[in-house]
Write a protein that holds these residues in place. Structure first.
Motif, mmCIF file in Angstrom:
data_model
loop_
_atom_site.group_PDB
_atom_site.id
_atom_site.type_symbol
_atom_site.label_atom_id
_atom_site.label_comp_id
_atom_site.label_asym_id
_atom_site.label_seq_id
_atom_site.Cartn_x
_atom_site.Cartn_y
_atom_site.Cartn_z
ATOM 1 N N PRO B 152 39.671 33.878 43.655
ATOM 2 C CA PRO B 152 38.522 33.843 42.742
ATOM 3 C C PRO B 152 38.975 34.123 41.302
ATOM 4 C CG PRO B 152 38.545 35.913 43.947
ATOM 5 C CD PRO B 152 39.644 35.064 44.523
ATOM 6 N N ILE B 153 38.121 33.789 40.367
ATOM 7 C CA ILE B 153 38.413 33.953 38.936
ATOM 8 C C ILE B 153 37.360 34.884 38.323
ATOM 9 C CG2 ILE B 153 38.447 32.725 36.696
ATOM 10 C CD1 ILE B 153 40.860 32.028 38.464
ATOM 11 N N TYR B 154 37.807 35.811 37.486
ATOM 12 C CA TYR B 154 36.866 36.645 36.733
ATOM 13 C C TYR B 154 36.927 36.171 35.283
ATOM 14 C CZ TYR B 154 34.657 40.757 34.683
ATOM 15 O OH TYR B 154 33.816 41.598 33.975
ATOM 16 N N GLU B 155 35.905 35.413 34.898
ATOM 17 C CA GLU B 155 35.931 34.712 33.608
ATOM 18 C C GLU B 155 36.060 35.603 32.376
ATOM 19 O OE1 GLU B 155 32.657 31.815 34.237
ATOM 20 O OE2 GLU B 155 33.554 31.798 36.240
ATOM 21 N N PRO B 156 35.303 36.732 32.282
ATOM 22 C CA PRO B 156 35.462 37.567 31.070
ATOM 23 C C PRO B 156 36.924 37.988 30.833
ATOM 24 C CG PRO B 156 33.521 38.244 32.279
ATOM 25 C CD PRO B 156 34.229 37.242 33.150
ATOM 26 N N ALA B 172 36.059 30.254 29.175
ATOM 27 C CA ALA B 172 37.334 30.512 29.855
ATOM 28 C C ALA B 172 37.980 29.178 30.225
ATOM 29 C CB ALA B 172 37.101 31.343 31.109
ATOM 30 N N GLU B 173 39.300 29.208 30.479
ATOM 31 C CA GLU B 173 39.984 27.958 30.844
ATOM 32 C C GLU B 173 39.911 27.689 32.345
ATOM 33 O OE1 GLU B 173 41.267 30.615 31.426
ATOM 34 O OE2 GLU B 173 43.244 30.515 32.349
ATOM 35 N N ARG B 174 39.422 28.699 33.065
ATOM 36 C CA ARG B 174 39.209 28.563 34.511
ATOM 37 C C ARG B 174 37.860 29.206 34.835
ATOM 38 N NH1 ARG B 174 44.743 29.297 33.946
ATOM 39 N NH2 ARG B 174 46.101 28.384 35.569
ATOM 40 N N ILE B 200 41.245 33.038 50.576
ATOM 41 C CA ILE B 200 41.345 34.252 49.755
ATOM 42 C C ILE B 200 40.257 34.264 48.678
ATOM 43 C CG2 ILE B 200 43.054 33.403 48.065
ATOM 44 C CD1 ILE B 200 43.104 36.873 49.773
ATOM 45 N N TRP B 201 39.723 33.089 48.319
ATOM 46 C CA TRP B 201 38.623 33.013 47.340
ATOM 47 C C TRP B 201 37.420 33.791 47.867
ATOM 48 C CZ3 TRP B 201 33.601 30.969 46.945
ATOM 49 C CH2 TRP B 201 33.100 30.837 45.648
ATOM 50 N N ASP B 217 44.098 40.139 35.399
ATOM 51 C CA ASP B 217 43.720 39.389 34.197
ATOM 52 C C ASP B 217 42.723 38.289 34.558
ATOM 53 O OD1 ASP B 217 45.269 37.707 35.662
ATOM 54 O OD2 ASP B 217 46.761 37.286 34.117
ATOM 55 N N GLY B 218 41.947 38.555 35.595
ATOM 56 C CA GLY B 218 40.959 37.586 36.033
ATOM 57 C C GLY B 218 41.543 36.472 36.896
#
Lengths: 268, 268
Positions: B152-156, B172-174, B200-201, B217-218
């Motif tokens: 998963p991605i943490y945008e902030p 964000a770039e992702r 894992i997402w 770092d997200g």
């Protein structure tokens, strides 16, 4: 093909991929340049290591690894009249075992037989001829052997670990003095054979509060102790031309990939 | 010979031997049972990985490794109109690249030629005969391929990493949504091909404060994030019969060595 680095030793090698471990740190440092192979045997002394050496090296390296660390002595130096007596190896045998371990990597002897068979049964005993040729060659001619001395010992922590109590009147199963003698013996073998050596016994004792900052139980390494050894191994590897700067990178690095024409980096 | 476990992926694989990393934890867990080989390529997407695949696998395994983790998608899922656009791989190509990567491990085609040569120069053109045989075999028939979805991605945190400021008005770039689509696409390829898959997402998002406890770092993993993936890999390996309990130990363990007769353990 990436060069290989083989780590051969006792528990301080076997545990070197725990969090903060020196083996993991080496793998991380050379992640795109070399493969690190773990051959750690907890509790082993040089006598047992020598006994299993060919089996221990199975699959470790097809061709010559770039380097192998040989890190034994912490168990050999166990006192012969205490609870770990069965791990003790006398100082002179420790040295001759180290010589034999180093020799194994450098000398491969094979006995080749050729027989000239007799023409008839009656000739068997007197005219059969056997020819034996002993061929000697190097197993890993280009491999650097890096000897590592046993680490220092913090006796109060060993007493706590062995006897379960803080009691300075009791005896530890290992002493720093004995470890120091084995360290000197290891250095002397390394010099005799011309191999680089890391004197971790001396080096570690230069750090403040090494007794508890570098050692977790008076014998095994904390993350700080692991860092000390890691830096010594990196320095020694650099001295034999094995460094981040000198080794080629395996496949293009991300920074070498042009965002405007990424596929260009992959043209052979 | 010890079984091998190959870790193939992007930076989350390349960095997996940093302190607390999932690759180091696997090496530690199987220290006496298996060899772990690192093939992490920071910044790579499946398009680039596919391009370098034969070179990336050089020296990784002579015989079939027991398992290989294939962990790409975090870069493929970069948004096509942001700063990491050159890493973006469209969803459908990501899937076909994953199929091709898995296929590479399973199919090895070789073209064998046999020529029947002419008797004389004058026969060259009309009577020379060429016979081509396409042989197809499996490269690593017994190897288990374990696919891992992008995390998963943490945008902030990505905005902070890319733009150097906390500014929710910036992009964000992702995104977590895009990563989720690639995760679903990865799961679907794994099901289609019959390979085990680690989502894992989804798994990581079940943990409290995963945004900062599991991601540094997200995008990349903290030691906690590494532990989450490590446990998932261990579970998946166990499901294919690769576990501490099922794998033999390489050489006698210290606890099997009789203090009264240590050499007995080494009799073959």
């Amino acid at each position: 093909m990436r060069p290989r680095l083989v780590l051969f030793g006792d528990s301080i090698t076997e545990l070197s991929f725990q969090s903060g471990g020196w083996g993991a740190a080496l793998t991380d440092r050379f992640a795109r340049q070399a493969d690190v192979v773990l051959r750690g045997l907890s509790g082993y002394n040089t006598r047992w290591a020598l006994k299993v050496l060919p089996r221990a090296m199975e699959g470790a390296a097809d061709a010559d690894p770039a380097a192998i660390t040989v890190f034994f002595g912490a168990n050999d130096a166990s006192l012969p009249d205490q609870v770990s007596a069965h791990q003790n190896v006398p100082l002179e045998e420790y040295q001759s075992n180290l010589r034999a371990i180093c020799g194994y990597f450098k000398v491969k002897a094979s006995l080749r037989a050729c027989a000239i068979m007799p023409f008839s049964d009656s000739d068997m005993l007197d005219s059969s001829l056997m020819c034996l040729v002993l061929r000697s060659q190097e197993r890993w001619p280009s491999t650097a052997i890096i000897l590592i001395t046993p680490p220092p010992i913090y006796e109060p922590a060993r007493i706590r670990d062995i006897h379960g109590v803080d009691d300075p009147s009791r005896q530890a199963e290992r002493t720093n003095e004995a470890a120091g003698s084995y360290a000197q013996a290891c250095i002397s073998v390394a010099k005799e054979l011309g191999h680089p050596v890391i004197d971790i016994w001396t080096k570690m004792q230069e750090f403040p509060d090494w007794q508890t900052s570098a050692l977790s139980d008076g014998l095994h390494f904390t993350p700080t102790g692991n860092q000390i050894l890691f830096h010594e191994v990196v320095k020694t590897l650099a001295s034999i031309g094995f460094s981040q700067e000198s080794l080629p990178s395996d496949l293009p690095r991300y920074r070498e990939i042009d965002p405007k024409d990424p596929m260009k980096a992959f043209e052979v």
